[in-house]
Write a protein that holds these residues in place. Structure first.
Motif, PDB file in Angstrom:
ATOM      1  N   CYS A  57       0.836  -1.196   0.000  1.00 19.55           N
ATOM      2  CA  CYS A  57       0.000   0.000   0.000  1.00 19.55           C
ATOM      3  C   CYS A  57       0.883   1.262   0.000  1.00 19.55           C
ATOM      4  O   CYS A  57       1.806   1.373   0.822  1.00 19.55           O
TER       5      CYS A  57
ATOM      6  N   LEU B  64      -0.952  -5.890   0.839  1.00 20.45           N
ATOM      7  CA  LEU B  64      -2.398  -6.062   0.668  1.00 20.45           C
ATOM      8  C   LEU B  64      -2.807  -7.528   0.550  1.00 20.45           C
ATOM      9  O   LEU B  64      -3.981  -7.854   0.712  1.00 20.45           O
TER      10      LEU B  64
ATOM     11  N   CYS C 268      -6.902  -2.023   2.164  1.00 17.84           N
ATOM     12  CA  CYS C 268      -5.700  -2.317   2.934  1.00 17.84           C
ATOM     13  C   CYS C 268      -6.090  -2.779   4.339  1.00 17.84           C
ATOM     14  O   CYS C 268      -6.939  -2.162   4.989  1.00 17.84           O
TER      15      CYS C 268
ATOM     16  N   TRP D  40      -7.388   1.963   3.464  1.00 20.40           N
ATOM     17  CA  TRP D  40      -7.346   2.655   2.162  1.00 20.40           C
ATOM     18  C   TRP D  40      -7.727   1.658   1.067  1.00 20.40           C
ATOM     19  O   TRP D  40      -7.301   0.495   1.083  1.00 20.40           O
TER      20      TRP D  40
ATOM     21  N   TRP E  42      -8.133   0.543  -3.080  1.00 20.56           N
ATOM     22  CA  TRP E  42      -7.476   0.690  -4.376  1.00 20.56           C
ATOM     23  C   TRP E  42      -8.249  -0.089  -5.426  1.00 20.56           C
ATOM     24  O   TRP E  42      -8.642  -1.229  -5.209  1.00 20.56           O
TER      25      TRP E  42
ATOM     26  N   ASN F  29      -6.374   5.125  -6.349  1.00 20.18           N
ATOM     27  CA  ASN F  29      -6.890   5.294  -4.994  1.00 20.18           C
ATOM     28  C   ASN F  29      -8.384   5.601  -5.077  1.00 20.18           C
ATOM     29  O   ASN F  29      -8.810   6.547  -5.739  1.00 20.18           O
TER      30      ASN F  29
END
Length: 337
Positions: free
Chosen positions: A52, A59, A72, A77, A79, A85
């Protein structure tokens, strides 16, 4: 002379589709890169750099699929499949930083990854052969039992260089001694005009001396081999792969596709299960050689080998573009003749 690094250019197998169901996440490592593969809830597969960009968490260990993103496990977070992102928890903003996305495709239950040491995209003319769209012996994939999970061999972390596996494409003499074949096959023809090696081997009947079995081979680079067995009826099909993990080891895989039995199209009959069970020992017959073999840059060829072997090695040279990398587990014998 071949430079034989462990970072050749081309397509390589990195797994089977069935290993990553919708919502699934799998950590990977190939060519020295940590990667993560995940499949969205809708079924789209994506392979990204593993770590990450926020705080460097991997991940693949604890990451979770959220719709069409991977979250994550450290700070949540998210993705997307293109490495973008998609969410920073508690904030409205998104950062422009993207994770590296690897070029991957799925075909007939196998996952393939494109590797270019310079980071380039898949090249025109370097397309993967299709095991079932072969113009000489086309067949419907639905006419075969899937390879995964019953008809496979997986040997991770082997100290084997992909060049050794590739050289089987020109090796007719080993079948009798390594695999106990009753007769030596004949290399009937080969074509090195494209990045896909094409060849045919013929096994002669001991009784009639006529060709009783043909092997139609397509090699996509130095780590991926597609073979069709032709012997009068619809024959089985095989994918053999050797994918470098790092500068020392490779993952080896075998994937067999057996024609469906009309009496038992959904469940493999016992005789095919027994044939499938022999797959690992057939692989081991080769692997026992490769694990301890030293590579001769200038072999002492038997007369019947010299044309095919030299052509194969000249063809292989185009895939070793990366300079200055270790040769990994391959011990190259100096020319002492």
């Amino acid at each position: 002379m071949l430079n034989l690094s462990m970072k050749p250019t081309g397509w390589f197998q990195i797994g089977w589709s069935g290993e990553i169901p919708p919502g699934g996440v799998k950590p990977l490592k190939y060519f020295g890169h940590d990667m993560v593969a995940f499949r969205t809830d809708a079924g789209e597969l994506s392979v990204l750099d593993a770590h990450c960009p926020h705080m460097g968490a991997h991940l693949g260990y604890g990451g979770k699929v959220k719709g069409d993103c991977i979250a994550c496990p450290y700070h949540g977070w998210e993705w997307g499949t293109e490495g973008q992102n998609a969410l920073i928890p508690g904030e409205e903003r998104k950062i422009p930083k993207k994770m590296r996305k690897y070029h991957a495709l799925e075909r007939h239950g196998i996952i393939f990854l494109w590797h270019d040491p310079a980071g380039g995209a898949p090249r025109e003319g370097w397309e993967l052969p299709d095991l079932f769209a072969n113009p000489e012996l086309p067949a419907e994939p639905t006419g075969f039992y899937p390879c995964y999970p019953d008809n496979i061999v997986f040997k991770p972390g082997e100290r084997i260089h992909p060049q050794l596996m590739t050289e089987n494409a020109a090796d007719t003499a080993h079948f009798r001694y390594t695999h106990n074949a009753p007769e030596d096959p004949v290399l009937l023809n080969f074509d090195t005009s494209t990045p896909v090696w094409k060849s045919q081997m013929g096994f002669l009947s001991k009784r009639t001396k006529e060709i009783a079995l043909r092997l139609h081979a397509r090699n996509a680079g130095v780590g991926l081999s597609f073979t069709i067995f032709e012997h009068g009826v619809l024959g089985r099909r095989l994918v053999l792969s050797c994918t470098p993990v790092d500068d020392d080891t490779s993952d080896l895989r075998v994937s067999y596709y057996f024609p469906r039995d009309p009496v038992s199209p959904d469940i493999m009959p016992q005789h095919l299960r027994e044939l499938s069970a022999q797959t690992e020992e057939l692989f081991e017959e080769d692997a026992r050689m490769w694990r301890h073999q030293k590579f001769r840059q200038q072999p002492i060829f038997a007369k019947r080998d010299v044309v095919g072997y030299r052509a194969l090695r000249e063809w292989c040279a185009q895939f070793y573009e990366a300079e200055g990398y270790p040769r990994g587990p391959l011990q190259v014998m100096e020319d002492d003749m």
